[in-house]
Design an enzyme around this catalytic site. Structure first.
Site, PDB file in Angstrom:
ATOM      1  N   ASP A  36     129.846  37.560   2.627  1.00 14.96           N
ATOM      2  CA  ASP A  36     130.117  37.293   4.133  1.00 14.96           C
ATOM      3  C   ASP A  36     131.533  37.844   4.585  1.00 14.96           C
ATOM      4  OD1 ASP A  36     126.791  36.269   4.068  1.00 14.96           O
ATOM      5  OD2 ASP A  36     128.486  34.165   3.252  1.00 14.96           O
ATOM      6  N   GLU A  85     120.051  43.093  -2.422  1.00 19.48           N
ATOM      7  CA  GLU A  85     119.135  43.213  -0.915  1.00 19.48           C
ATOM      8  C   GLU A  85     118.432  44.731  -0.356  1.00 19.48           C
ATOM      9  OE1 GLU A  85     122.192  39.177   0.422  1.00 19.48           O
ATOM     10  OE2 GLU A  85     123.025  41.538   0.961  1.00 19.48           O
TER      11      GLU A  85
END
EC number: 2.7.1.147
Length: 196
Positions: free
Chosen positions: A180, A27
């Site tokens: 997460d 990312e």
């Protein structure tokens, strides 16, 4: 994260409305490539992402899209996580307890992946770089890893960086949602300074 036009739109339309981001190595690099950031000519990381390059991109994101006196942005924190290390980058004056936050994120990576309550040293290995530069685009400091002080801190023009290695699970059992969990755990231990 794979559509450059969409990613560029997110950078310019969304980043100023969020306070904190959690990003992995794919990312982070794609974000830099989409917005012509530092080291955007890299097609991919060659093995473990270079700490100095990661630091340069995190610095660029916070300087270009983060909160400052001249920008109406709320972005002040990025928790970068890769398999073998984490870096927490924060705009100075907005966050506290970064050492505990980055360490907590690294700890949960080992415990969740191994499906254990605590770190079992027989089930993990240390694969983080033993030395690294804090920047590749300017004169960065050379850091040599000290296991007695595993969180390393450095500063660059109003941005603080906290690096810690991850004890990597040798035989991972639970990896779904790990990114997460890392970001959430780190954020849980962070302390925000309100400026009202």
């Amino acid at each position: 994260m794979t559509n450059r036009e969409l990613m560029s739109s997110i950078v310019h339309q969304v980043f100023h409305t969020v306070t904190s981001l959690g990003l992995n190595e794919q990312e982070l690099l794609f974000l830099s490539q989409s917005a012509a950031g530092p080291h955007s000519s890299l097609s991919s990381w060659n093995g473990v992402p270079d700490v100095g390059m990661v630091s340069d991109i995190l610095f660029w994101i916070l300087k270009e899209h983060g909160k400052s006196k001249s920008k109406a942005s709320d972005l002040t924190r990025i928790h970068f996580h890769t398999l073998v290390y984490h870096i927490l980058a924060t705009v100075d004056g907005h966050w506290a307890n970064q050492l505990a936050a980055v360490a907590a994120g690294a700890r949960v990576a080992g415990t969740q992946a191994c499906a254990t309550e605590t770190i079992d040293t027989s089930q993990v290995s240390l694969r983080a770089p033993h030395e690294f530069l804090t920047s590749r685009s300017e004169a960065g400091s050379r850091i040599i890893f000290n296991p007695d002080e595993p969180v390393v801190e450095w500063h660059r023009e109003g941005v603080s960086f906290h690096f810690t290695p991850v004890l990597v699970c040798k035989d991972p059992i639970r990896t779904v949602g790990l990114g997460d969990a890392i970001s959430a755990e780190g954020l849980f231990y962070s302390e925000v300074h309100s400026h009202y």
